[in-house]
Design a protein around this motif. Sequence first.
Motif, mmCIF file in Angstrom:
data_model
loop_
_atom_site.group_PDB
_atom_site.id
_atom_site.type_symbol
_atom_site.label_atom_id
_atom_site.label_comp_id
_atom_site.label_asym_id
_atom_site.label_seq_id
_atom_site.Cartn_x
_atom_site.Cartn_y
_atom_site.Cartn_z
ATOM 1 N N UNK A 66 0.835 -1.193 0.000
ATOM 2 C CA UNK A 66 0.000 0.000 0.000
ATOM 3 C C UNK A 66 0.872 1.246 0.000
ATOM 4 N N UNK A 67 1.983 1.199 0.713
ATOM 5 C CA UNK A 67 2.877 2.341 0.708
ATOM 6 C C UNK A 67 3.732 2.355 -0.567
ATOM 7 N N UNK A 68 4.339 1.215 -0.888
ATOM 8 C CA UNK A 68 5.231 1.195 -2.054
ATOM 9 C C UNK A 68 5.271 -0.172 -2.732
ATOM 10 N N UNK A 69 5.223 -0.127 -4.060
ATOM 11 C CA UNK A 69 5.536 -1.299 -4.887
ATOM 12 C C UNK A 69 6.560 -0.816 -5.898
ATOM 13 N N UNK A 70 7.721 -1.437 -5.923
ATOM 14 C CA UNK A 70 8.719 -1.026 -6.917
ATOM 15 C C UNK A 70 9.197 -2.260 -7.662
ATOM 16 N N UNK A 71 9.093 -2.203 -9.006
ATOM 17 C CA UNK A 71 9.526 -3.323 -9.833
ATOM 18 C C UNK A 71 10.669 -2.825 -10.716
ATOM 19 N N UNK A 72 11.790 -3.506 -10.648
ATOM 20 C CA UNK A 72 12.932 -3.129 -11.481
ATOM 21 C C UNK A 72 13.263 -4.299 -12.389
ATOM 22 N N UNK A 73 13.381 -4.022 -13.701
ATOM 23 C CA UNK A 73 13.763 -5.103 -14.608
ATOM 24 C C UNK A 73 14.927 -4.686 -15.490
ATOM 25 N N UNK A 74 15.542 -5.690 -16.132
ATOM 26 C CA UNK A 74 16.646 -5.408 -17.049
ATOM 27 C C UNK A 74 16.188 -5.665 -18.483
ATOM 28 N N UNK A 75 14.923 -5.368 -18.740
ATOM 29 C CA UNK A 75 14.346 -5.626 -20.060
ATOM 30 C C UNK A 75 14.706 -4.561 -21.084
ATOM 31 N N UNK A 76 13.946 -4.541 -22.187
ATOM 32 C CA UNK A 76 14.327 -3.701 -23.340
ATOM 33 C C UNK A 76 14.140 -2.197 -23.102
ATOM 34 N N UNK A 77 13.363 -1.806 -22.097
ATOM 35 C CA UNK A 77 13.219 -0.385 -21.782
ATOM 36 C C UNK A 77 12.348 0.361 -22.782
ATOM 37 N N UNK A 78 12.131 1.632 -22.486
ATOM 38 C CA UNK A 78 11.290 2.480 -23.353
ATOM 39 C C UNK A 78 12.036 3.773 -23.654
ATOM 40 N N UNK A 79 11.829 4.308 -24.864
ATOM 41 C CA UNK A 79 12.392 5.630 -25.153
ATOM 42 C C UNK A 79 11.374 6.706 -24.758
ATOM 43 N N UNK A 80 11.721 7.972 -24.974
ATOM 44 C CA UNK A 80 10.861 9.072 -24.502
ATOM 45 C C UNK A 80 9.431 8.948 -25.018
ATOM 46 N N UNK A 81 9.297 8.676 -26.314
ATOM 47 C CA UNK A 81 7.956 8.639 -26.896
ATOM 48 C C UNK A 81 7.124 7.507 -26.301
ATOM 49 N N UNK A 82 7.766 6.345 -26.192
ATOM 50 C CA UNK A 82 7.046 5.203 -25.617
ATOM 51 C C UNK A 82 6.654 5.480 -24.167
ATOM 52 N N UNK A 83 7.539 6.124 -23.462
ATOM 53 C CA UNK A 83 7.269 6.428 -22.062
ATOM 54 C C UNK A 83 5.998 7.272 -21.948
ATOM 55 N N UNK A 84 5.901 8.280 -22.819
ATOM 56 C CA UNK A 84 4.728 9.155 -22.798
ATOM 57 C C UNK A 84 3.463 8.372 -23.132
ATOM 58 N N UNK A 85 3.600 7.470 -24.098
ATOM 59 C CA UNK A 85 2.414 6.717 -24.535
ATOM 60 C C UNK A 85 2.019 5.603 -23.566
ATOM 61 N N UNK A 86 3.011 5.108 -22.817
ATOM 62 C CA UNK A 86 2.750 3.907 -22.013
ATOM 63 C C UNK A 86 1.608 4.099 -21.016
ATOM 64 N N UNK A 87 1.402 5.344 -20.578
ATOM 65 C CA UNK A 87 0.366 5.575 -19.564
ATOM 66 C C UNK A 87 -0.962 6.012 -20.177
ATOM 67 N N UNK A 88 -1.024 6.034 -21.499
ATOM 68 C CA UNK A 88 -2.272 6.392 -22.170
ATOM 69 C C UNK A 88 -3.129 5.134 -22.289
ATOM 70 N N UNK B 141 -5.350 2.178 -23.549
ATOM 71 C CA UNK B 141 -5.413 1.461 -24.822
ATOM 72 C C UNK B 141 -4.220 1.760 -25.706
ATOM 73 N N UNK B 142 -3.096 2.094 -25.090
ATOM 74 C CA UNK B 142 -1.858 2.237 -25.855
ATOM 75 C C UNK B 142 -0.990 1.034 -25.528
ATOM 76 N N UNK B 143 -0.607 0.290 -26.557
ATOM 77 C CA UNK B 143 0.181 -0.922 -26.341
ATOM 78 C C UNK B 143 1.124 -1.155 -27.497
ATOM 79 N N UNK B 144 2.239 -1.808 -27.222
ATOM 80 C CA UNK B 144 3.166 -2.172 -28.289
ATOM 81 C C UNK B 144 2.938 -3.620 -28.711
#
Length: 651
Positions: free
Chosen positions: A52-74, A76-79
């Motif tokens: 409830x206070x904090x959930x933090x997930x860290x991965x070493x996956x492919x990551x996102x660039x600036x544009x994807x980052x902006x879209x990721x929280x929209x 029905x936006x998916x890759x």
Amino acid sequence: MGFIHVLPDLLVNRIAAGEVIERPASVVKELVENSIDAEATRIDITIEEGGQRLIRITDDGMGMDVDDLTLSIVPHATSKIEREQDLFAIGTMGFRGEALASIASVSELRITSRRRDSDSGHEIRVTGAEVDGPKAVGSPIGTTIEVRDLFFNVPARRKFLRTAQTEFGHIVEQLARIALAHPRIEFRLTHNGREVHRLPATDSLRTRIADFYGAELAESLIAIEREQRGLTLSGLVAPPAHSRSTGRWEYAFVNGRFIRDKFVQHAVREAYRGLIDPNRFPVTFLKIRVEPSDVDVNVHPTKIEVRWRDSNAIHSLVLSAMRDTFLGRDLTSELKTDGRTDNDPESRRQQIRQAMADFFKNNAPPPAAEPTLYSGSTHTPTPTSPSLPRGGGTPQRSSVYSQEIAGGASRTVPPYEGDHASVPPYQGGIKGGGIPDPGRSTPAFAVNDLGRVQDDLHLAASAEHVLQVHNAYLVAETADGIVIIDQHALHERILYEQLRSDVSAGALESQRLLLPITINVSGDQMAVLESHADLLHQLGFEATAFGRSAVAIHACPSMLKDHQAEAFVRDMFEKLAAGTVDASPEAVLEDMLQMMACKAAIKAGDPLAPKEIESLLALREQADRTSNCPHGRPTTLRLTLSDLERQFKRT
Ligand code: ADP
Ligand code: MG
């Protein structure tokens, strides 16, 4: 001006969040699945206060660039999918493009990400409708997502959350479902700064299970393998002796996704039928591979349910693979070699006998007590015809009673008093004694036989007037008919009442063990030691941590014998850690008392000596509320003479 308007985005997202984000564990599920879709090889999960206070997930996956980052929280936006036909062949965990938007609408969300081919990272923060960023920040390759103050703006959901420990239990379960499906990915789970699970990458499901649940379970598992009509099943299942008190150990995965499926579940239970107690559940880890187009995962927002193209094929795959594997093995020898004495029928019987003797010694009915179950004086002899057909075509009066008569049993001294060793002939007498199969519609039996015996011997009411049938039921005569008693249900109820009154008097008797019992536990089960310290004390347990992954039991309630105590503690830790009993402390206590009574009670299948039957019936007279076992099942069925007469069309 009409009434209809389109809802604002934030509200739409909240509604979506209501479907997929039920509790902190749902956030963990969505975020870890995203990391898996990003091809991470290592995923770290940090939790504070049950998430409830904090959930933090860290991965070493492919990551996102600036544009994807902006879209990721929209929303029905998916890759992951592009066209409608992609929906029919989903190869990723996600595809709805809803999770991040939903989570952002009910928490403070921060995403930091850096693509493998980029030399800097970016960060974006979202709170409610406010978006801050993205801006450049230093970041390792991969993605870190932080979710703080979950449901800060949804009081109804926040109120619904349970204790941090319970919510964390759900997170652990969620991790199990994902980590078991993906052993090649390394996982780490930390709660309030304490590492609870570290699961190194491995090619072997068995190793992953050992890392999660301990070597004892992992080593006992039986491999299942089958390929049939383009479907592949592989996995590990536990021998029947490892059955559990809840169904949550029936793990099934399709294409790397944990599912709950009624066809798979049915096939599994069918495969174990007759091998485990019907009230217990098997342990299975089954992985099914099908063509993505043969299974529809777009049925439920959390994707836990699926629709099969051919559900019969799935059912038959699972059932036949497990059945053939079980048939090809000597499961009984596995029962014996797992080191637990309670599986050796003879020593088990001995222990039960001892337990019963101890128990009854301490609870002996007052000598003058005249059990009212039978009252010879009011007995009305029922006419019997010598040619009355008997069940199984065995001779009349072939039961043990006639032997007793022939042997000149004394009127006052019951023939088997104090001699438990004479159980076998007694049993044999009953078994071969022409007692009709209760399933068949044969004439009434017990009334006549018992009635004659009573007339002949004028014995005081005692076990000699009671038949134990199928080592599970006691059939006895009453003033106006017969009763059939479920021996386990009755004993369980008696013990439960006793436990309850002892606990409320603060006097649950505990005994110190000469050698502590040690039990392997998982990290979340370890936490039970602290979170339920009071309960453990109340129940008469003294338990301490023993290394990182075991608990030592130094004292346990006297009612439980050693082997029962071990099994009980196992079930108790599992239940408490799973958060399946997260109601009030009283309800948890109640639940544990029921479990304890069930464990300590004689079982269906246990042969009872006449003395034991007698004591059980005497206790029945004393105990309150014995007509139902603690689970609400009846302990006693009654048939009055008029019921019988109606059935035989005498009236
Ligand atoms: P979905 O998973 O259904 O596509 P989400 O809302 O969970 O929807 O995520 C939206 C998108 O954000 C994903 O399609 C993916 O491109 C990106 N994304 C989310 N999490 C990660 C991550 N850990 N690493 C890389 N990309 C991610
Ligand atoms: Mg997703």
